[in-house]
Design a protein around this motif. Structure first.
Motif, PDB file in Angstrom:
ATOM      1  N   LEU A 112       0.835  -1.202   0.000  1.00  0.00           N
ATOM      2  CA  LEU A 112       0.000   0.000   0.000  1.00  0.00           C
ATOM      3  C   LEU A 112       0.871   1.253   0.000  1.00  0.00           C
ATOM      4  CD1 LEU A 112      -2.766  -1.134   2.522  1.00  0.00           C
ATOM      5  CD2 LEU A 112      -3.056  -0.791   0.069  1.00  0.00           C
ATOM      6  N   TYR A 113       1.934   1.227   0.777  1.00  0.00           N
ATOM      7  CA  TYR A 113       2.870   2.352   0.827  1.00  0.00           C
ATOM      8  C   TYR A 113       3.478   2.602  -0.558  1.00  0.00           C
ATOM      9  CZ  TYR A 113       7.287   4.802   1.757  1.00  0.00           C
ATOM     10  OH  TYR A 113       8.332   5.673   1.732  1.00  0.00           O
ATOM     11  N   ASN A 114       3.897   1.523  -1.233  1.00  0.00           N
ATOM     12  CA  ASN A 114       4.459   1.683  -2.576  1.00  0.00           C
ATOM     13  C   ASN A 114       3.425   2.240  -3.550  1.00  0.00           C
ATOM     14  OD1 ASN A 114       6.988   0.728  -1.826  1.00  0.00           O
ATOM     15  ND2 ASN A 114       6.496  -1.411  -2.325  1.00  0.00           N
ATOM     16  N   GLY A 115       2.169   1.837  -3.358  1.00  0.00           N
ATOM     17  CA  GLY A 115       1.092   2.376  -4.197  1.00  0.00           C
ATOM     18  C   GLY A 115       0.889   3.858  -3.973  1.00  0.00           C
ATOM     19  N   HIS A 135      -1.035 -12.126  -1.269  1.00  0.00           N
ATOM     20  CA  HIS A 135      -0.994 -11.174  -0.147  1.00  0.00           C
ATOM     21  C   HIS A 135      -2.326 -10.439  -0.015  1.00  0.00           C
ATOM     22  CE1 HIS A 135       3.698 -10.848  -0.333  1.00  0.00           C
ATOM     23  NE2 HIS A 135       3.273 -11.962   0.226  1.00  0.00           N
ATOM     24  N   LEU A 136      -2.949 -10.096  -1.156  1.00  0.00           N
ATOM     25  CA  LEU A 136      -4.228  -9.394  -1.140  1.00  0.00           C
ATOM     26  C   LEU A 136      -5.319 -10.265  -0.506  1.00  0.00           C
ATOM     27  CD1 LEU A 136      -6.042  -7.015  -1.953  1.00  0.00           C
ATOM     28  CD2 LEU A 136      -6.242  -8.046  -4.236  1.00  0.00           C
ATOM     29  N   ILE A 137      -5.396 -11.542  -0.908  1.00  0.00           N
ATOM     30  CA  ILE A 137      -6.430 -12.441  -0.375  1.00  0.00           C
ATOM     31  C   ILE A 137      -6.182 -12.723   1.109  1.00  0.00           C
ATOM     32  CG2 ILE A 137      -7.495 -14.727  -0.586  1.00  0.00           C
ATOM     33  CD1 ILE A 137      -6.562 -14.621  -3.593  1.00  0.00           C
ATOM     34  N   THR A 138      -4.918 -12.934   1.480  1.00  0.00           N
ATOM     35  CA  THR A 138      -4.580 -13.141   2.893  1.00  0.00           C
ATOM     36  C   THR A 138      -5.006 -11.942   3.718  1.00  0.00           C
ATOM     37  OG1 THR A 138      -2.696 -14.551   2.333  1.00  0.00           O
ATOM     38  CG2 THR A 138      -2.684 -13.554   4.521  1.00  0.00           C
ATOM     39  N   VAL A 184      -8.903 -11.851   4.192  1.00  0.00           N
ATOM     40  CA  VAL A 184      -9.385 -12.759   5.243  1.00  0.00           C
ATOM     41  C   VAL A 184      -8.992 -12.214   6.616  1.00  0.00           C
ATOM     42  CG1 VAL A 184      -9.243 -15.096   6.192  1.00  0.00           C
ATOM     43  CG2 VAL A 184      -9.277 -14.758   3.710  1.00  0.00           C
ATOM     44  N   HIS A 185      -7.769 -11.734   6.719  1.00  0.00           N
ATOM     45  CA  HIS A 185      -7.239 -11.227   7.991  1.00  0.00           C
ATOM     46  C   HIS A 185      -8.069 -10.049   8.497  1.00  0.00           C
ATOM     47  CE1 HIS A 185      -3.899 -10.901  10.882  1.00  0.00           C
ATOM     48  NE2 HIS A 185      -4.075  -9.595  10.799  1.00  0.00           N
ATOM     49  N   VAL A 186      -8.343  -9.097   7.606  1.00  0.00           N
ATOM     50  CA  VAL A 186      -9.048  -7.885   8.039  1.00  0.00           C
ATOM     51  C   VAL A 186     -10.521  -8.178   8.322  1.00  0.00           C
ATOM     52  CG1 VAL A 186      -9.722  -6.943   5.771  1.00  0.00           C
ATOM     53  CG2 VAL A 186      -9.164  -5.396   7.626  1.00  0.00           C
ATOM     54  N   VAL A 195     -10.094  -4.257   1.770  1.00  0.00           N
ATOM     55  CA  VAL A 195      -8.877  -4.205   2.590  1.00  0.00           C
ATOM     56  C   VAL A 195      -8.585  -2.770   3.028  1.00  0.00           C
ATOM     57  CG1 VAL A 195      -6.345  -4.401   2.427  1.00  0.00           C
ATOM     58  CG2 VAL A 195      -7.796  -6.322   1.746  1.00  0.00           C
ATOM     59  N   ILE A 196      -8.737  -1.817   2.103  1.00  0.00           N
ATOM     60  CA  ILE A 196      -8.453  -0.412   2.438  1.00  0.00           C
ATOM     61  C   ILE A 196      -9.513   0.150   3.381  1.00  0.00           C
ATOM     62  CG2 ILE A 196      -8.350   1.923   1.467  1.00  0.00           C
ATOM     63  CD1 ILE A 196      -7.056   0.583  -1.041  1.00  0.00           C
ATOM     64  N   ARG A 197     -10.782  -0.065   3.048  1.00  0.00           N
ATOM     65  CA  ARG A 197     -11.863   0.481   3.891  1.00  0.00           C
ATOM     66  C   ARG A 197     -11.823  -0.103   5.305  1.00  0.00           C
ATOM     67  NH1 ARG A 197     -16.387   2.609   0.605  1.00  0.00           N
ATOM     68  NH2 ARG A 197     -16.004   2.177  -1.584  1.00  0.00           N
ATOM     69  N   GLN A 198     -11.716  -1.423   5.370  1.00  0.00           N
ATOM     70  CA  GLN A 198     -11.730  -2.072   6.679  1.00  0.00           C
ATOM     71  C   GLN A 198     -10.392  -1.912   7.408  1.00  0.00           C
ATOM     72  OE1 GLN A 198     -14.331  -3.532   8.223  1.00  0.00           O
ATOM     73  NE2 GLN A 198     -15.679  -2.998   6.531  1.00  0.00           N
TER      74      GLN A 198
END
Length: 480
Positions: free
Chosen positions: A75-78, A141-144, A147-149, A222-225
């Motif tokens: 996200l930081y790189n983005g 990483h996105l899918i992990t 699920v994590h969030v 992922v970003i919202r949550q």
């Protein structure tokens, strides 16, 4: 003039957010910039607030705690990829507020074209084409993180990491499925090592993001949550409301489902929209026993449902029945072979690969159920034809087959089980969506409908033997 142009660009992005959303974003930026952007003075001027990678990685803030380290760096790189040419730029490792807002605007409100530059930099922090291996790692990483969030924010709606399969294999399976949609510039889909070693430029990734909506949806959630931004906005509901279905009938059973969280999300996305909000357990071989009669008793006339099986070799697969299962004791008009259902039915695989196989239109052999009729095969089947089903469970419970040489004619599915003739290890059936009124009426005993008949039996000393054995049509589990 350059500064004014940049300012206009920033204002255009800011205007995509309603005031409540702008306040959300301001609040998160202020929280994250607290450590790096407090002031001091440099040449007599207050320093402008910025966010650093260190600030993002600091887990002290509840706003950012749920996101795994690898996704934090991506996200930081983005954010860093947002070009503020023409402005007095911040040091390279710091994120200015303009970059933060444009990042949020493009990923949460933008189209595929606006998202792709950021996603490319999230895949690889260096410019230029990316290879399949890098895309695979990003997708996993996105899918992990998803699920994590969802687990951290208690948004799994009755599912949890304890009552489902370990999601690590599900992450890899879903990532492979999404990557299988990547097309080279010539339109071909590379597979295996060819896919991982191939390079893809920005236009190919843009096409992929456009055609595979899960990438944008997962990033948005992922970003919202993760940041807790726009979480009260109405369009947030659209992202998450049917992402994971509510889980009913599982609470207190002490069971672990054959599904994992990524496979639930993927299979649910293929259901008709009206069925995506809730799944309710109808049958589990671990609860109700290994009996074909028990299976039929729990699934007949219960509306649309999903069945999932695990064979003795560990392969996991199943099918979606769009209409209620019914045992037909006689031939009815066209239904010479007792087939039912419609073209919304599909077969699927969960392990070792995740895939959905939809109707080909070749025939209408969607669903078959026969029990106790010796003139026709007794069992439950989907696709193909008698003795050559895409998926078959014999009435001699525990035996089944998946015959596809090379593909099932009805669903274009391959052999789903490890062996053509398989031994059943476990099975679950889930009703999906709300219970149709017709299913409620059909599931009632005649004694429910006719209280006088019940009273008459009680008067002559014959109480209902089945009372207490039948399960309620709906349980009280609230799915939380």
């Amino acid at each position: 003039k350059m500064g004014n142009a940049e300012s206009n660009t920033y204002q255009n992005h800011l205007s995509r957010f309603i005031p409540e959303e702008q306040a959300d974003i301001d609040g998160v930026f202020d929280t994250l910039s607290g450590s790096s952007g407090t002031a001091g003075a440099k040449n007599g001027k207050a320093m402008k607030k910025t966010v650093t990678l260190t600030a993002l990685q600091a887990r002290k803030s509840i706003a950012y705690e749920p996101l795994p380290e690898q996704m934090t760096v991506r996200l930081y790189n983005g954010m860093k990829s947002i070009d503020l040419t023409g402005k007095s730029s911040t040091p390279n490792e710091q994120i200015a507020k303009e970059q933060f807002v444009i990042f949020m605007s493009n990923l949460l409100k933008g189209n595929a074209d606006e998202k792709v530059t950021i996603i490319m930099r999230m895949i690889s922090k260096t410019e230029g084409p990316v290879n399949g291996k890098q895309i695979q790692e990003f997708t996993e990483h996105l899918i992990t993180s998803l699920v994590h969030v969802l687990n951290y924010r208690k948004e799994l709606k009755g599912w949890n990491l304890e009552n489902t399969r370990d999601y690590a294999s599900g992450v890899k399976a879903l990532a492979s499925q999404l990557l299988s949609e990547l097309k080279l510039a010539d339109g071909k889909k590379p597979v295996g090592h060819q896919l991982l070693e191939a390079t893809f430029d920005q236009s190919v990734i843009e096409d992929w993001v456009y055609r595979v909506p899960q990438i944008s949806t997962f990033l948005s959630v992922v970003i919202r949550q993760g940041f807790q931004v726009l979480h009260s906005a109405s369009d947030q509901a659209n992202d998450i409301v049917n992402l994971v279905p509510g889980c009913k009938g599982f609470k207190g059973r002490g069971l672990s489902s054959l599904f994992d969280i990524p496979s639930i999300i993927y299979i649910n996305s293929h259901l008709p929209a009206e069925y995506q909000h809730k799944w309710r357990l109808l049958f589990s071989s671990r609860v109700h026993g290994e009996s074909f009669s028990q299976l039929c008793a729990h699934i007949v006339n219960k509306g649309s449902c999903i069945m999932i099986l695990k064979d003795s070799d560990g392969f996991i697969f199943g099918g979606f029945a769009s209409l209620s299962w019914e045992v037909k004791p006689q031939f009815q008009g066209k239904a010479l072979f007792l087939f039912a259902g419609d073209n919304k039915c599909f077969l699927f695989s969960v392990f070792p690969s995740l895939a959905v196989y939809t109707c080909t239109g070749y025939n209408d052999h969607y669903m078959y159920l026969n029990h106790g009729q010796q003139t026709m095969p007794n069992g439950l089947g989907m696709g193909g034809q008698h003795d050559y089903f895409g998926l078959w469970i014999d009435s001699d419970y525990g035996k089944g087959h998946s015959k596809a040489k090379p593909r099932c004619t009805t669903y274009n599915s391959p052999q789903l089980s490890a062996k053509e003739h398989f031994t059943l290890d476990a099975m679950e059936v889930w009703a999906v969506g709300d219970i149709p009124e017709s299913a409620v009426m059909k599931s009632k005993s005649i004694l429910d409908v006719d209280p006088e008949a019940q009273a008459l039996l009680e008067m002559i000393g014959k109480p209902r033997q089945s009372e207490g054995l039948r399960e309620p049509v709906e349980d009280d589990d609230d799915g939380n």
